[in-house]
Design an enzyme around this catalytic site. Structure first.
Site, short mmCIF file in Angstrom:
data_model
loop_
_atom_site.label_atom_id
_atom_site.label_comp_id
_atom_site.label_asym_id
_atom_site.label_seq_id
_atom_site.Cartn_x
_atom_site.Cartn_y
_atom_site.Cartn_z
N ASN A 136 42.78 30.59 46.42
CA ASN A 136 42.93 29.95 45.59
C ASN A 136 43.37 28.49 45.80
O ASN A 136 43.38 27.40 45.06
CB ASN A 136 43.66 30.54 44.52
CG ASN A 136 45.13 30.96 44.99
OD1 ASN A 136 45.17 31.71 45.91
ND2 ASN A 136 46.19 30.60 44.34
N CYS B 84 51.25 27.74 40.34
CA CYS B 84 52.52 28.98 40.09
C CYS B 84 53.43 28.40 40.73
O CYS B 84 54.88 28.65 40.45
CB CYS B 84 52.10 30.17 40.41
SG CYS B 84 50.40 30.72 40.24
C1 LIG Z 1 44.63 33.09 38.94
C2 LIG Z 1 44.52 34.15 40.19
C3 LIG Z 1 45.14 35.62 40.05
C4 LIG Z 1 45.70 35.93 38.85
O1 LIG Z 1 44.93 36.02 37.71
P1 LIG Z 1 45.25 36.21 36.23
O2 LIG Z 1 44.11 36.43 35.32
O3 LIG Z 1 45.66 34.67 36.11
O4 LIG Z 1 46.49 36.98 35.88
C5 LIG Z 1 45.02 36.18 41.06
N1 LIG Z 1 44.36 35.88 42.25
C6 LIG Z 1 43.90 34.83 42.42
C7 LIG Z 1 43.33 34.54 43.64
C8 LIG Z 1 43.92 33.70 41.43
O5 LIG Z 1 43.20 32.65 41.66
#
Ligand SMILES: *Cc1c(COP(=O)(O)O)cnc(C)c1O
Length: 385
Positions: free
Chosen positions: A151, A325
Site C-alpha cells: 500500500n 495510518c
Molecule cells: C487499507 C488496507 C488494509 C485495511 O483494510 P480496512 O478495510 O481499511 O480495514 C489492509 N491491508 C492493506 C494492504 C490496505 O491497503
C-alpha cells in the site's frame, strides 16, 4: 478551489452506481437476512447476490467468501482463526517486513502467544525473494502470509511462486490483496492461494465491509462468537447495505478493469517520470516495473514528507506520506525502513495514488506545482544549503 484527490490507496470515493444500489437496503428493504419473512428473504437474496459478485471477481465460488467488516478483520481472521483451529499444523508462521499493520501486528500478537514468527526481509525494490522464503520454511511452518501489492510503495509480489513454496513445505498461504482486488486481475485459483483478504472501500465501495476468501477444504473456525452468521464463521447481523455495495463495486471493477488499468498505468507513468525528471535528489521507492498502476511513491532528499503534504494541501492536492495510518507519528514508515532507506531520506516520502476520476489535468497540476514546493522547502532546510 478544485480538489485533486491522489490518495486512493488510503480510500476511494463510493461510485454513485454503488451508492444507488445500497440505498433501498437502508430504506424499505431493511430486513435482517436471518429473518424468515419476506423482508428477511429479500435481504438474504441481496447478500447472496453480492457473494456471487465478489466470488466472480476473485475467481472463487460464493461459498468460499466470508463477509467481514473490512480488510483488517479479514487479515485477523485469516491468521488467528486458521492457527487456532489447526493446532496440529505447527507453531511457526512467516510474514514479510512490509505487510500492513493488520497482518504484521496480528503476527506479533501470535508471537506473544507462543508462536514462532519469521519476518522476511525484502529487496531494496520491496520484493520478497522466493529463495528467502524457501530458506525460512520449517517443518513446523503452518502459515505464510505475504501481501499481493504494498500500500505504500506499490510493489507487487510474485504470489504464485511464493504460494508454491509454502505448499511445497505443507504450509498454507494467505495474501492481503486489499490493494489489488478491483485494480488488477486477481484469481485465487490461478494464484494458488488458500486465503485472501479484500476490502470494499479500496475499490469504490463503502467503508466497513470486506471479505476473506477461504479455499474449500481449509478449516477456519468461528472468529466472532454469536449468532452463527456466515456459515458460523463470522457472527453478527450482516451489514446488508454495505455487502450489497461491495458486490456492486466488484461487478463494476470487473467490467471496467482493462480500461482503468491501462489508463491509470499511463497517467501514473507520466506523473512519475515528470517528477523524477524535473526534481533533483529524488528517488523512486518500490519496484520500477512490478508496481500498482497509478501508484507513484518517491523520496525527496532534504525535505519532510509532512511539510510537502501541507503545501500540496494548500493547492487542493491530497496525497500522503508513508501510510495514512502512520502519518502523524515521527517515525518513518516501517515499509520504507525495510527497503533499506536511511531515516533522513525516508522522512521525505510522498505517495500519490491515482484513481478512476483523476484526469490528465490533475497530473499537469501536480507537475506544475510540486517542483516549486520542493525547492521552497529545501531553501528553508539547513541540510540543503
Ligand atoms: C487499507 C488496507 C488494509 C485495511 O483494510 P480496512 O478495510 O481499511 O480495514 C489492509 N491491508 C492493506 C494492504 C490496505 O491497503
Amino acid at each position: 478551489m478544485r480538489q485533486i484527490y491522489m490518495d486512493h490507496s488510503a480510500t476511494t470515493p463510493v461510485d454513485p452506481e454503488v451508492f444507488n444500489a445500497m440505498i433501498p437496503y437502508y430504506n424499505d428493504r431493511f430486513g435482517n437476512a436471518s429473518s424468515v419473512h419476506a423482508l428477511g428473504r429479500q435481504a438474504r437474496q441481496a447478500v447472496d447476490q453480492a457473494r456471487s459478485q465478489v466470488g466472480e471477481l476473485l475467481g472463487a465460488s460464493g461459498r468460499e467468501i466470508i463477509f467481514t467488516s473490512g480488510g483488517t478483520e479479514a487479515n485477523n481472521q485469516a491468521i488467528i482463526s486458521y492457527l487456532d483451529n489447526n493446532p496440529d499444523k505447527g507453531k511457526h508462521l512467516i510474514t514479510s517486513a512490509i505487510e500492513h499493520h493488520a497482518v504484521l501486528d496480528t503476527c506479533l500478537h501470535l508471537a506473544k502467544r507462543g508462536y514462532e514468527l519469521t519476518v522476511l526481509p525484502v529487496t531494496p525494490d520491496g520484493l520478497v525473494e522466493p529463495d528467502i522464503l524457501r530458506e525460512a520454511m520449517k517443518p513446523a511452518t503452518a502459515l505464510v502470509s505475504i501481501m499481493h501489492a504494498n500500500n505504500e510503495v506499490g510493489t507487487i509480489q510474485p504470489i504464485k511462486e511464493l504460494a508454491a513454496i509454502a505448499h511445497a513445505g505443507r504450509a498454507i498461504f494467505h495474501t492481503d490483496a486489499v490493494q489489488t482486488v478491483g485494480k488488477l486481475p486477481v484469481d485465487v485459483k490461478e494464484m494458488n492461494v488458500d486465503m485472501l483478504s479484500a476490502s470494499s472501500h479500496k475499490l469504490h465501495g463503502p467503508k466497513g465491509v470486506g471479505c476473506l476468501y477461504v479455499s474449500q477444504g481449509i478449516r477456519v473456525g468461528n472468529f466472532l462468537h454469536g449468532g452463527g452468521q456466515e456459515r458460523g464463521l463470522r457472527s453478527g447481523t450482516e451489514n446488508v447495505p454495505g455487502i450489497v455495495g461491495f458486490g456492486k463495486a466488484c461487478q463494476l471493477a470487473q467490467i471496467n478493469m482493462p480500461e482503468r488499468q491501462a489508463r491509470l498505468s499511463e497517467m501514473g507513468q507520466r506523473l512519475q517520470e515528470g517528477i523524477l525528471s524535473t526534481i533533483p535528489h529524488t528517488r523512486l521507492t518500490g519496484h520500477p516495473v512490478n508496481r500498482l498502476p497509478g501508484s507513484v511513491s518517491v523520496c525527496f532528499e532534504f525535505v519532510e514528507g509532512e511539510s510537502i503534504l501541507l503545501m500540496l494541501d494548500s493547492y487542493g492536492i491530497m496525497a500522503s506520506s508513508g501510510s495514512a495510518c502512520t502519518s502523524g507519528s515521527l517515525d518513518p514508515s516501517h515499509v520504507l525502513l525495510a527497503l533499506g532507506l536511511p531515516h533522513e531520506i525516508a522522512h521525505g516520502s510522498l505517495r500519490l495514488t491515482l484513481g478512476k476520476d483523476n484526469t490528465e489535468e490533475d497530473v499537469d497540476m501536480v507537475l506544475e506545482v510540486l517542483p516549486g514546493i520542493i525547492q521552497n522547502l529545501r531553501n528553508m532546510s539547513p541540510l540543503y544549503n
